[in-house]
Design a protein around this motif. Sequence first.
Motif, short mmCIF file in Angstrom:
data_model
loop_
_atom_site.label_atom_id
_atom_site.label_comp_id
_atom_site.label_asym_id
_atom_site.label_seq_id
_atom_site.Cartn_x
_atom_site.Cartn_y
_atom_site.Cartn_z
N TYR A 54 7.26 7.50 -1.96
CA TYR A 54 5.88 7.07 -2.13
C TYR A 54 5.25 6.77 -0.78
O TYR A 54 5.89 6.25 0.12
CB TYR A 54 5.80 5.82 -3.00
CG TYR A 54 6.07 6.09 -4.44
CD1 TYR A 54 7.36 5.98 -4.95
CD2 TYR A 54 5.06 6.47 -5.29
CE1 TYR A 54 7.63 6.24 -6.28
CE2 TYR A 54 5.32 6.72 -6.61
CZ TYR A 54 6.60 6.60 -7.10
OH TYR A 54 6.84 6.85 -8.42
N GLY B 240 0.52 3.00 -2.57
CA GLY B 240 0.64 3.52 -3.93
C GLY B 240 0.20 4.94 -4.08
O GLY B 240 -0.24 5.35 -5.14
N ARG C 112 2.51 4.63 1.53
CA ARG C 112 2.07 3.24 1.51
C ARG C 112 0.72 3.17 0.82
O ARG C 112 -0.17 3.97 1.04
CB ARG C 112 1.96 2.68 2.94
CG ARG C 112 1.49 1.24 2.96
CD ARG C 112 1.60 0.68 4.37
NE ARG C 112 0.99 -0.63 4.49
CZ ARG C 112 1.58 -1.76 4.12
NH1 ARG C 112 2.80 -1.74 3.63
NH2 ARG C 112 0.96 -2.92 4.25
N GLU D 199 1.06 6.37 -13.34
CA GLU D 199 1.62 5.02 -13.40
C GLU D 199 0.77 4.09 -12.55
O GLU D 199 -0.02 4.55 -11.72
CB GLU D 199 3.08 5.01 -12.89
CG GLU D 199 4.08 5.64 -13.83
CD GLU D 199 5.51 5.50 -13.32
OE1 GLU D 199 5.68 4.86 -12.25
OE2 GLU D 199 6.43 6.02 -13.97
N GLU D 200 0.93 2.79 -12.77
CA GLU D 200 0.21 1.81 -11.98
C GLU D 200 1.01 1.48 -10.72
O GLU D 200 2.22 1.29 -10.77
CB GLU D 200 -0.03 0.53 -12.78
CG GLU D 200 -1.08 0.67 -13.87
CD GLU D 200 -1.40 -0.65 -14.53
OE1 GLU D 200 -0.83 -1.67 -14.09
OE2 GLU D 200 -2.21 -0.68 -15.46
N ASN D 201 0.31 1.38 -9.57
CA ASN D 201 0.98 0.98 -8.35
C ASN D 201 0.97 -0.54 -8.21
O ASN D 201 0.58 -1.26 -9.14
CB ASN D 201 0.32 1.65 -7.13
CG ASN D 201 -1.15 1.27 -7.00
OD1 ASN D 201 -1.65 0.37 -7.68
ND2 ASN D 201 -1.84 1.94 -6.10
N GLU D 202 1.36 -1.04 -7.04
CA GLU D 202 1.45 -2.48 -6.85
C GLU D 202 0.10 -3.17 -6.92
O GLU D 202 0.02 -4.37 -7.21
CB GLU D 202 2.11 -2.76 -5.49
CG GLU D 202 3.55 -2.25 -5.41
CD GLU D 202 4.14 -2.47 -4.02
OE1 GLU D 202 3.38 -2.92 -3.14
OE2 GLU D 202 5.34 -2.20 -3.84
N ASP D 203 -0.97 -2.43 -6.64
CA ASP D 203 -2.32 -3.00 -6.67
C ASP D 203 -2.97 -2.89 -8.03
O ASP D 203 -4.15 -3.23 -8.19
CB ASP D 203 -3.20 -2.31 -5.62
CG ASP D 203 -2.65 -2.48 -4.22
OD1 ASP D 203 -2.05 -3.54 -3.96
OD2 ASP D 203 -2.81 -1.56 -3.39
N GLY D 204 -2.24 -2.38 -9.01
CA GLY D 204 -2.80 -2.23 -10.36
C GLY D 204 -3.63 -0.99 -10.54
O GLY D 204 -4.28 -0.83 -11.58
N GLU D 205 -3.63 -0.09 -9.55
CA GLU D 205 -4.40 1.14 -9.66
C GLU D 205 -3.55 2.22 -10.33
O GLU D 205 -2.35 2.34 -10.07
CB GLU D 205 -4.84 1.62 -8.28
CG GLU D 205 -5.73 0.63 -7.55
CD GLU D 205 -6.04 1.10 -6.14
OE1 GLU D 205 -5.39 2.07 -5.69
OE2 GLU D 205 -6.91 0.48 -5.49
#
Length: 526
Positions: free
Chosen positions: A85, A89, A87, A173-179
Motif C-alpha cells: 500500500y 491509503g 502512504r 475497502e476503508e483505509n485508516e482515514d475512513g476513506e
Amino acid sequence: MATLLRSKLSNVATSVSNKSQAKVSGMFARMGFQAATDEEAVGFAHCDDLDFEHRQGLQMDILKAEGEPCGDEGAEPPVEGDIHYQRGGGAPLPPSGSKDQAVGAGGEFGGHDKPKITAWEAGWNVTNAIQGMFVLGLPYAILHGGYLGLFLIIFAAVVCCYTGKILIACLYEENEDGEVVRVRDSYVAIANACCAPRFPTLGGRVVNVAQIIELVMTCILYVVVSGNLMYNSFPGLPVSQKSWSIIATAVLLPCAFLKNLKAVSKFSLLCTLAHFVINILVIAYCLSRARDWAWEKVKFYIDVKKFPISIGIIVFSYTSQIFLPSLEGNMQQPSEFHCMMNWTHIAACVLKGLFALVAYLTWADETKEVITDNLPGSIRAVVNIFLVAKALLSYPLPFFAAVEVLEKSLFQEGSRAFFPACYGGDGRLKSWGLTLRCALVVFTLLMAIYVPHFALLMGLTGSLTGAGLCFLLPSLFHLRLLWRKLLWHQVFFDVAIFVIGGICSVSGFVHSLEGLIEAYRTNAED
C-alpha cells in the motif's frame, strides 16, 4: 586532545540519553501514565519522524526493487496476493509484469494512460454482453417454462444486477482515514483475497478455471449455431450440419494467429447493430402473425425434466460479471456504475421478455432451439447468413480471452509457470504455442460435431459456470469480505441468492447432462 575527546563522547552520550528518555516518556505519556513536557514531546515527535523516514525509505527500496529489472537471476518473484500500500491509503500496486489488464478494457492499475469511458459507453459494453446471439434460445426456455420462464427472465435480471454491484463493492475497502479506496482490480484478486492467508491463490485458480470453461463453451456454441443455421438455411444441399461446422472452423482457424484484438474490434459495433436489426426483423414477422398467436399455449406449468435446462439458458444470457471490475475501473465516473447497471439490466429484461414471449406465441409448441429456424424459407436464409457472419466475427473475442487466461496461468507466471513461455525473446509466437492455439480451435470443432445441441449446451454452461460466476461466488465473496459492515437484509439477500443459485445450478447441470446423454443416444441409434 584527550579532554576534547572526552567532551565529544560526553555530548554524544547525553544526546543519546535524552532521546531515549524522551522516547520512553513520550510513549508512557501516549499511554496516559504521565504528562510529557514540551522537551519530551519534541523528542518523541523527532523519533516519530525518524521512524517514518526509515519506513518510507524501506518502502521506496521495495518499490524500486519491483520497478527495476532484477539483476539476480535466482531471485524469486513476489508471491501472488502480496499487496504493497502507498502512504495515505492509496491503491495497491500490482506485481511487476502483471497482465491482468491485458484482457478487455484493461485493469485499474497501470491503465491511467488509457482514455476513460463514459457511463454510456460502459452501458453499451454491458448491453453487448447480455444482449448477444444467445437471446435466440430464450423462446425455447418459454416452451418448457410458460409464464414461470418469463418470471425467471425478470428474476435473473434483478439478481445479476445485484450481484454485479456487490462484486464491485468487494473491490473497495476503508483505509485508516475512513476513506473508501479501490484495493483490488479483478475478479481473480477478489477470489484470492477471500482465500488468503492460508490459500492466497486458490480462489483465483477456481475463478480462472470457471472463466476458461465459460469462454471455451462460448466458442463451441458459436460453432454449433453456425453449423445449425447454415444447415437449416440450405436444407436442399447435400451438406450435413457437421460438415457446415467444419467449414465454419476452417474460416476460424486464422484466430490462432491473433496477437491482439485490433483486427477484429472494428467489427464489433457493426455486428451488434446487425444483431439488433435481425431481432427487429424477427419481431416484425411475429407481429405480422399476431392474429394467430397461441395465448392458450402459455400456461403456469413447467416441464419438470426440461425446465431446469431453461434456467441455465436464461442465466447464461445474463453473464457479464467477469469483466465488470475492469469496466468499472476504466469509467470516468465510477460512481455512475450502479445507475448504469440498473438501466442496462432493465432494458435487457424488457427486450428479452418481449422477444421470448412474442416468438413463442407465434410458433407455440413448434418452437425450435434457435428461433430463426422457425422462419419461412424466403427470409430464413438471409437472416441466418447474417447471424452466421455475426457468430464467426464474435468467435475471436472469447477465443482470445481464453488464450490469454491459459497463457498467463500456465506459461507466464515466472518460476511458477508449468510450461515454458509461448513467446520468444523477440515477442514472436513459438511454433509449439501456435500448435496449442490451433488445437484449441480444433477442440471447439470436435465438441460442436459430437454435441451439436445449442440449447442443451447453453443450459449446461449456464448451470455450471454461469450460475457460479453470477450467483454463487459474488454473494459468497460479499459475505466473506464485508461481513462486519453488512446490514441484516443484505446478509439475507446474499444467503438466499447463494442457496437458490446452488439449487438451480445443480438441478440445471444434472438435467442438461441427462438431456445431452439422451440426445447422443438418439443420434447413435439413428
